[in-house]
Write a protein that holds these residues in place. Structure first.
Motif, PDB file in Angstrom:
ATOM      1  N   LEU A 165       0.784  -1.247   0.029  1.00  0.00           N
ATOM      2  CA  LEU A 165       0.072   0.061   0.002  1.00  0.00           C
ATOM      3  C   LEU A 165       0.887   1.297   0.094  1.00  0.00           C
ATOM      4  CD1 LEU A 165      -3.075   1.435   0.282  1.00  0.00           C
ATOM      5  CD2 LEU A 165      -2.559   1.091   2.714  1.00  0.00           C
ATOM      6  N   GLN A 166       1.833   1.212   0.953  1.00  0.00           N
ATOM      7  CA  GLN A 166       3.061   2.306   0.939  1.00  0.00           C
ATOM      8  C   GLN A 166       3.582   2.821  -0.413  1.00  0.00           C
ATOM      9  OE1 GLN A 166       5.437   1.151   3.948  1.00  0.00           O
ATOM     10  NE2 GLN A 166       4.079   2.017   5.638  1.00  0.00           N
ATOM     11  N   HIS A 167       4.013   1.557  -1.274  1.00  0.00           N
ATOM     12  CA  HIS A 167       4.995   1.626  -2.452  1.00  0.00           C
ATOM     13  C   HIS A 167       3.541   2.275  -3.545  1.00  0.00           C
ATOM     14  CE1 HIS A 167       7.237   0.587  -5.498  1.00  0.00           C
ATOM     15  NE2 HIS A 167       6.403   0.140  -6.090  1.00  0.00           N
ATOM     16  N   ARG A 168       2.374   1.821  -3.399  1.00  0.00           N
ATOM     17  CA  ARG A 168       1.442   2.436  -4.422  1.00  0.00           C
ATOM     18  C   ARG A 168       1.050   3.827  -4.034  1.00  0.00           C
ATOM     19  NH1 ARG A 168      -3.093  -2.332  -5.373  1.00  0.00           N
ATOM     20  NH2 ARG A 168      -1.818  -4.173  -6.114  1.00  0.00           N
ATOM     21  N   VAL A 169       0.938   4.011  -2.887  1.00  0.00           N
ATOM     22  CA  VAL A 169       0.602   5.529  -2.446  1.00  0.00           C
ATOM     23  C   VAL A 169       1.656   6.419  -2.914  1.00  0.00           C
ATOM     24  CG1 VAL A 169       0.151   7.151  -0.747  1.00  0.00           C
ATOM     25  CG2 VAL A 169      -1.124   5.080  -0.687  1.00  0.00           C
ATOM     26  N   GLN A 174       3.726  10.524  -7.029  1.00  0.00           N
ATOM     27  CA  GLN A 174       4.576  10.968  -8.101  1.00  0.00           C
ATOM     28  C   GLN A 174       4.012  11.027  -9.482  1.00  0.00           C
ATOM     29  OE1 GLN A 174       7.684   7.834  -7.755  1.00  0.00           O
ATOM     30  NE2 GLN A 174       8.847   8.619  -6.084  1.00  0.00           N
ATOM     31  N   MET A 175       3.152  10.263  -9.677  1.00  0.00           N
ATOM     32  CA  MET A 175       2.303  10.426 -11.068  1.00  0.00           C
ATOM     33  C   MET A 175       1.525  11.647 -10.879  1.00  0.00           C
ATOM     34  SD  MET A 175      -0.237   7.583 -12.802  1.00  0.00           S
ATOM     35  CE  MET A 175       0.955   6.531 -12.783  1.00  0.00           C
ATOM     36  N   ALA A 178       3.773  14.626 -11.611  1.00  0.00           N
ATOM     37  CA  ALA A 178       4.150  14.746 -12.897  1.00  0.00           C
ATOM     38  C   ALA A 178       3.261  15.287 -14.036  1.00  0.00           C
ATOM     39  CB  ALA A 178       4.729  13.091 -13.487  1.00  0.00           C
ATOM     40  N   LEU A 179       1.936  14.856 -13.782  1.00  0.00           N
ATOM     41  CA  LEU A 179       0.695  15.439 -14.611  1.00  0.00           C
ATOM     42  C   LEU A 179       0.365  16.703 -14.305  1.00  0.00           C
ATOM     43  CD1 LEU A 179      -1.947  12.490 -13.852  1.00  0.00           C
ATOM     44  CD2 LEU A 179      -0.412  12.666 -16.056  1.00  0.00           C
ATOM     45  N   ILE A 180       0.744  17.222 -12.983  1.00  0.00           N
ATOM     46  CA  ILE A 180       0.450  18.484 -12.816  1.00  0.00           C
ATOM     47  C   ILE A 180       1.373  19.503 -13.545  1.00  0.00           C
ATOM     48  CG2 ILE A 180       0.434  20.507 -11.168  1.00  0.00           C
ATOM     49  CD1 ILE A 180      -0.874  18.189  -9.327  1.00  0.00           C
ATOM     50  N   ARG A 181       2.651  19.037 -13.594  1.00  0.00           N
ATOM     51  CA  ARG A 181       3.720  19.727 -14.325  1.00  0.00           C
ATOM     52  C   ARG A 181       3.607  19.814 -15.636  1.00  0.00           C
ATOM     53  NH1 ARG A 181       7.141  21.499 -10.815  1.00  0.00           N
ATOM     54  NH2 ARG A 181       7.607  20.532  -8.682  1.00  0.00           N
ATOM     55  N   MET A 182       3.320  18.513 -16.208  1.00  0.00           N
ATOM     56  CA  MET A 182       2.901  18.544 -17.691  1.00  0.00           C
ATOM     57  C   MET A 182       1.741  19.653 -18.065  1.00  0.00           C
ATOM     58  SD  MET A 182       2.975  14.347 -18.559  1.00  0.00           S
ATOM     59  CE  MET A 182       2.327  14.717 -20.198  1.00  0.00           C
ATOM     60  N   THR A 192      -1.399  31.430 -13.971  1.00  0.00           N
ATOM     61  CA  THR A 192      -1.902  29.976 -14.044  1.00  0.00           C
ATOM     62  C   THR A 192      -0.748  28.886 -14.070  1.00  0.00           C
ATOM     63  OG1 THR A 192      -3.812  30.762 -15.293  1.00  0.00           O
ATOM     64  CG2 THR A 192      -3.377  28.658 -14.945  1.00  0.00           C
ATOM     65  N   GLY A 193       0.350  29.024 -14.964  1.00  0.00           N
ATOM     66  CA  GLY A 193       1.366  28.237 -14.889  1.00  0.00           C
ATOM     67  C   GLY A 193       1.997  28.115 -13.543  1.00  0.00           C
ATOM     68  N   GLU A 194       2.262  29.227 -12.830  1.00  0.00           N
ATOM     69  CA  GLU A 194       2.860  29.226 -11.603  1.00  0.00           C
ATOM     70  C   GLU A 194       1.972  28.891 -10.436  1.00  0.00           C
ATOM     71  OE1 GLU A 194       3.569  33.574 -10.688  1.00  0.00           O
ATOM     72  OE2 GLU A 194       5.137  33.825 -12.067  1.00  0.00           O
ATOM     73  N   GLY A 195       0.682  28.811 -10.478  1.00  0.00           N
ATOM     74  CA  GLY A 195      -0.271  28.315  -9.739  1.00  0.00           C
ATOM     75  C   GLY A 195       0.053  26.710  -9.655  1.00  0.00           C
ATOM     76  N   PHE A 196      -0.266  26.061 -11.009  1.00  0.00           N
ATOM     77  CA  PHE A 196       0.273  24.611 -11.043  1.00  0.00           C
ATOM     78  C   PHE A 196       1.505  24.284 -10.578  1.00  0.00           C
ATOM     79  CE2 PHE A 196      -3.062  24.815 -14.642  1.00  0.00           C
ATOM     80  CZ  PHE A 196      -3.921  23.616 -14.151  1.00  0.00           C
ATOM     81  N   ASP A 197       2.544  25.283 -10.727  1.00  0.00           N
ATOM     82  CA  ASP A 197       3.730  24.748 -10.167  1.00  0.00           C
ATOM     83  C   ASP A 197       3.560  24.646  -8.864  1.00  0.00           C
ATOM     84  OD1 ASP A 197       5.199  24.421 -12.508  1.00  0.00           O
ATOM     85  OD2 ASP A 197       5.859  26.523 -12.583  1.00  0.00           O
ATOM     86  N   ARG A 198       3.056  25.594  -8.014  1.00  0.00           N
ATOM     87  CA  ARG A 198       2.941  25.632  -6.559  1.00  0.00           C
ATOM     88  C   ARG A 198       2.164  24.291  -5.908  1.00  0.00           C
ATOM     89  NH1 ARG A 198       2.113  31.342  -7.508  1.00  0.00           N
ATOM     90  NH2 ARG A 198      -0.205  30.681  -7.194  1.00  0.00           N
ATOM     91  N   LEU A 199       1.016  24.104  -6.898  1.00  0.00           N
ATOM     92  CA  LEU A 199       0.199  22.840  -6.635  1.00  0.00           C
ATOM     93  C   LEU A 199       1.364  21.625  -6.719  1.00  0.00           C
ATOM     94  CD1 LEU A 199      -2.480  21.478  -5.815  1.00  0.00           C
ATOM     95  CD2 LEU A 199      -2.945  21.569  -8.417  1.00  0.00           C
ATOM     96  N   ALA A 200       1.869  21.539  -7.715  1.00  0.00           N
ATOM     97  CA  ALA A 200       3.021  20.418  -8.145  1.00  0.00           C
ATOM     98  C   ALA A 200       3.821  20.295  -6.687  1.00  0.00           C
ATOM     99  CB  ALA A 200       3.758  20.287  -9.365  1.00  0.00           C
ATOM    100  N   GLY A 201       4.485  21.525  -6.228  1.00  0.00           N
ATOM    101  CA  GLY A 201       5.511  21.319  -5.273  1.00  0.00           C
ATOM    102  C   GLY A 201       4.644  20.914  -3.866  1.00  0.00           C
ATOM    103  N   ARG A 202       3.191  21.406  -3.737  1.00  0.00           N
ATOM    104  CA  ARG A 202       2.914  20.675  -2.338  1.00  0.00           C
ATOM    105  C   ARG A 202       2.348  19.284  -2.502  1.00  0.00           C
ATOM    106  NH1 ARG A 202      -1.589  25.715  -2.351  1.00  0.00           N
ATOM    107  NH2 ARG A 202       0.005  27.216  -1.665  1.00  0.00           N
ATOM    108  N   VAL A 203       2.375  18.847  -3.617  1.00  0.00           N
ATOM    109  CA  VAL A 203       1.972  17.384  -3.666  1.00  0.00           C
ATOM    110  C   VAL A 203       3.379  16.474  -3.546  1.00  0.00           C
ATOM    111  CG1 VAL A 203       1.337  15.576  -5.248  1.00  0.00           C
ATOM    112  CG2 VAL A 203       0.085  17.786  -5.273  1.00  0.00           C
ATOM    113  N   GLU A 204       4.417  17.136  -4.088  1.00  0.00           N
ATOM    114  CA  GLU A 204       5.532  16.834  -4.060  1.00  0.00           C
ATOM    115  C   GLU A 204       6.132  16.409  -2.680  1.00  0.00           C
ATOM    116  OE1 GLU A 204      10.032  16.747  -6.564  1.00  0.00           O
ATOM    117  OE2 GLU A 204       8.860  18.534  -6.305  1.00  0.00           O
ATOM    118  N   ALA A 205       5.830  17.607  -1.831  1.00  0.00           N
ATOM    119  CA  ALA A 205       6.156  17.709  -0.451  1.00  0.00           C
ATOM    120  C   ALA A 205       5.431  16.496   0.280  1.00  0.00           C
ATOM    121  CB  ALA A 205       6.065  19.144   0.125  1.00  0.00           C
ATOM    122  N   LEU A 206       3.977  16.506   0.150  1.00  0.00           N
ATOM    123  CA  LEU A 206       3.273  15.541   0.626  1.00  0.00           C
ATOM    124  C   LEU A 206       3.906  14.065   0.271  1.00  0.00           C
ATOM    125  CD1 LEU A 206       0.781  14.752   2.230  1.00  0.00           C
ATOM    126  CD2 LEU A 206      -0.621  14.771  -0.023  1.00  0.00           C
TER     127      LEU A 206
END
Length: 214
Positions: A165-169, A174-175, A178-182, A192-206
């Motif tokens: 479960l940990q591996h899948r989460v 990560q996926m 990657a989709l947010i940055r794409m 709007t691009g900066e907003g996506f970057d901030r959101l990707a950074g938050r998910v990556e931090a999570l």
């Protein structure tokens, strides 16, 4: 000369009626209770010479003795060798007649094959503090070991499921990053691009936090 079965029963009744075990309960009622106890139990009188006066069905089954064969006998007749392979003189019967409290683990050749038991032997005093009876209990450890093995197997299975479960989460986070940055690269509006970057950074931090906790 060994006591007759009737003498053995009378000895047990004397033990029960003495109040040491039953606090005044009736002999027949207490004997019925002992007969139903799932733990192998046997009792001996100490005087004039120590002789077994009672053994419940579980005790006879575990020691592979025919019903009534133990009554009037001595503890040395009990089968059983030390689990650690000590000398024959310290077999189960020998230890029972000389030990107090927990006396060790022994291997018994039961009806269905060898089994390991933990043995207890306790002296019971009469109202005047005089040692009068010995109470012996045996506990088969094979069943406890089997339950322990089952619990260990369940823990290993749950641990494997948790790791999966940990591996899948981790992979899913990560996926998502990657989709947010794409998506951010395809946006023409800078804000709007900066907003996506901030959101990707938050998910990556999570994701980093999740891996640290895991």
């Amino acid at each position: 000369m060994q006591p007759a079965p009737n003498d053995a029963i009378a000895g047990l009744e004397g033990l029960i009626q003495s109040g040491e075990l039953t606090n005044g309960s009736g002999a027949d009622r207490f004997k019925v209770f002992l007969d139903q106890v799932p733990v192998p139990i046997a009792v001996s009188v100490l005087e004039p010479s120590e002789r077994i006066v009672y053994a419940n069905v579980e005790f006879e089954r575990l020691t592979n003795q025919a019903p009534g064969d133990l009554l009037g006998g001595i503890w040395e007749r009990l089968p059983g060798t030390p689990k650690d392979g000590a000398a024959d003189t310290s077999g189960l019967g020998w230890a029972v007649s000389r030990g107090r409290d927990f006396i060790g683990s022994y291997v018994i050749a039961g009806a269905v094959g060898p089994m390991t038991v933990d043995a207890w032997s306790n002296i019971i005093d009469d109202d005047h503090g005089k040692p009068s009876f010995r109470l012996v209990a045996l506990v088969e450890t094979a069943q406890a070991s089997s339950i322990f093995d089952q619990l260990q197997a369940q823990v290993r299975e749950k641990d494997l499921q948790l790791r999966e479960l940990q591996h899948r989460v981790k992979n899913n986070l990560q996926m998502i990053t990657a989709l947010i940055r794409m998506e951010a690269r395809g946006v023409t509006d800078a804000s709007t691009g900066e907003g996506f970057d901030r959101l990707a950074g938050r998910v990556e931090a999570l994701g980093l936090l999740y891996r640290a906790l895991a």
